[in-house]
Design an enzyme around this catalytic site. Structure first.
Site: not given
Length: 230
Positions: A34, A48, A139, A143, A174
């Site tokens: 992370d 990264d 995005y 995905k 989140t």
């Protein structure tokens, strides 16, 4: 008996943190990659996910600490809402590097262990990969590419006992989903069959199922989206 080892990217918060908890509960020793500190994980390497060399080095470090890796969950991600006309070349490249490139980097780094251990990998995709979304083009495209990679890699390694699957969460409660995100508005939530956001714990339970129990599944996408895409 030595506990099996799982590697989770993006385990410092959100869905990744819940995945760490779920797999630890199922008896895994969990390591994390992370960019941010992961106080919930003893074995964390700052990486990264879009940097292939850094990922390879981080995986090697965790392997040296913990032993061969038998389960991988790629949860690290990046999200922003931008109209198509305003997506810069840099923003487009970043989205692809983090999501598609990140999955490729972690798969390549971990595949030797997964092949040796007949292991499994689960990628966290998105319901936007299936249904698209207003203001989510780069995005959703990234995905969607993740799902293509998952299915292709699953076909490539299935005969060697390795399972590759994905979960596709809908809007999830989140920190990645900003407080002013339209998906948090009652007007949107009332359009969902379940009338609420998905929780990180619910997504993690689906990941846990794919890792630990769904020994018959590969190349599959488990949708966790409160009915956003039916």
């Amino acid at each position: 008996m030595t506990a099996p080892v799982a590697l989770v990217t993006g385990g410092a918060s959100g869905i990744g943190a819940e995945v760490v908890t779920a797999l630890t509960r199922r008896g895994y020793t969990v390591g994390c990659l992370d960019r941010n500190p992961a106080p919930n994980v003893e074995h964390t390497v700052a990486v990264d996910i879009s940097d292939a060399d850094a990922v390879a080095a981080g995986v090697a470090e965790l392997r040296d600490r913990l032993g061969p890796i038998s389960a991988v969950v790629n949860s690290a991600g990046h999200y922003e809402m931008v109209p198509v006309a305003d997506i810069t070349a840099a923003a487009w490249r970043t989205m692809l590097r983090v999501h598609l490139g990140g999955l490729l980097n972690i798969a390549r780094a971990c595949l030797p262990d997964l092949l040796a251990n007949r292991g499994t990998l689960v990628a966290v995709a998105s319901e936007l990969a299936v249904g698209g979304g207003d203001g989510d083009a780069h995005y959703a495209a990234a995905k969607g590419a993740v799902l293509g990679l998952v299915r292709s890699l699953a076909a490539e390694v299935a005969d060697r006992g390795v399972r590759i699957n994905a979960v596709a969460p809908g809007p999830t409660d989140t920190p990645l989903l900003a407080a002013d995100n339209p998906c948090r508005a009652p007007e949107y939530l009332n359009l969902l069959p379940l009338r609420r956001l998905t929780t990180p714990r619910e997504v993690a339970r689906c990941v846990e199922y794919l890792v630990c129990d769904a020994t018959f599944s590969t190349g599959e996408v488990l949708n966790v989206n409160a009915g956003a895409v039916i």
